[in-house]
Design an enzyme around this catalytic site. Structure first.
Site: not given
Ligand code: NDP
Length: 269
Positions: A86, A151-153, A184
């Site tokens: 995720n 991001y899309a890539a 979301i």
């Molecule tokens: P958030 O930014 O709320 O959560 C992402 C989490 O990933 C954070 O806790 C972040 O930590 C952690 N993280 C970032 N980099 C790393 C790393 N190198 N190693 C471990 N953990 C890491 O994002 P969302 O909950 O919105 O998104 C979650 C997933 O859903 C992502 O893959 C996103 O691309 C995808 N997504 C989200 C959408 C949306 O509308 N929200 C739509 C489509 C896809 P920290 O905050 O400390 O950086």
């Protein structure tokens, strides 16, 4: 809530907040032992989380961190049944503004991370003869917002990774699927909407882009992940499942030709 994952050990990357936290909570609700791997240990700042989550530090951009993390999970729990990739980031930049470092940094989290997580978890799933890998892709693997080239890539790459893992790991009893969220309601998106002066107008417009008349909640992604992680989807592998309120199914029209439809959605809103 239930016991659909009783006895299973699940890893959720990036599960400190947002979609990842909702997934971790939902899997734990179904009796899984859930290990959240995230950059920072900020567990106490998230209210309302269910019991039964274990937090371990993980940086998915670093191979050594992934190896150590998987070793620690195995040492503590003895097995891994479910991997949810995720953790993800986004950058909004035009092609001219984007640097090679931006590109590499995003690839490292969004695509190389899931690849390495799968690589280090697969031997353990192979040992027990079963496993479910669920990636979080995006509708932006199919269609794209402006300034989201990188991001899309990465997300289209995650979709490709899903196909490859499903084919390569299928003979070992391991399935791999991807959930593609639409818009979301997470902190990330909320901050983006709140940046705009006409915030309630933005919210209204956003809702109108979705035939279901609203944006999604993290728990709605978590429900799809639960299904793909459980035996209920035992013949499903290599699929990209959009959870987006049909946003990607409606062809855009000039606003003036779309008035009646928008008015109907407005009433529902
Ligand atoms: P958030 O930014 O709320 O959560 C992402 C989490 O990933 C954070 O806790 C972040 O930590 C952690 N993280 C970032 N980099 C790393 C790393 N190198 N190693 C471990 N953990 C890491 O994002 P969302 O909950 O919105 O998104 C979650 C997933 O859903 C992502 O893959 C996103 O691309 C995808 N997504 C989200 C959408 C949306 O509308 N929200 C739509 C489509 C896809 P920290 O905050 O400390 O950086």
């Amino acid at each position: 809530m239930g016991n659909r994952l009783a006895g299973k050990v699940a890893i959720v990357t990036g599960g400190n907040q947002g979609i990842g936290r909702a997934i971790a909570d939902r899997l734990a609700d179904e009796d899984a032992m859930v290990v959240v791997g995230d950059l920072h240990d900020n567990r106490s700042s998230v209210p309302g989380s269910v019991q039964g989550l274990t937090f371990m530090s993980l940086d998915v951009t670093k191979e050594v961190s992934i190896r150590t993390f998987v070793d620690e999970v195995l040492e503590k729990f003895g097995r891994v049944d479910v991997l949810v990739n995720n953790a993800g980031k986004v950058i909004h930049k035009s092609l001219d503004e984007q640097t090679a470092d931006d590109w590499d940094g995003l690839m490292a989290v969004n695509l190389r991370g899931p690849f390495l997580m799968a690589k280090y978890v697969a031997p353990e799933m192979r040992r027990i003869g079963s496993g479910a890998i669920v990636n979080i892709g995006s509708v932006e693997g199919y269609i794209v917002n402006p300034w989201h080239t990188a991001y899309a890539a990465t997300k289209a790459g995650v979709h490709g990774l899903t196909l490859g893992l499903a084919v390569d790991l299928g003979p070992d009893g391991i399935r791999c699927n991807t959930v593609c969220p639409g818009w979301i309601d997470t902190e990330l998106n909320r901050a983006y909407v709140e940046m705009h002066a006409g915030r309630s107008f933005v919210e209204q417009e956003l809702s109108q882009l979705h035939p279901v008349g609203r944006i999604g909640a993290p728990a709605e992604i978590a429900n799809a992940v639960l299904w793909l992680a459980s035996e209920e989807s035992s013949f499903v592998s290599g699929e990209m499942i959009s959870v987006d309120g049909a946003r990607t199914k409606k062809i855009s029209l000039p606003a003036i030709l779309d008035e009646e439809y928008r008015a109907k959605l407005m009433k529902a809103w």
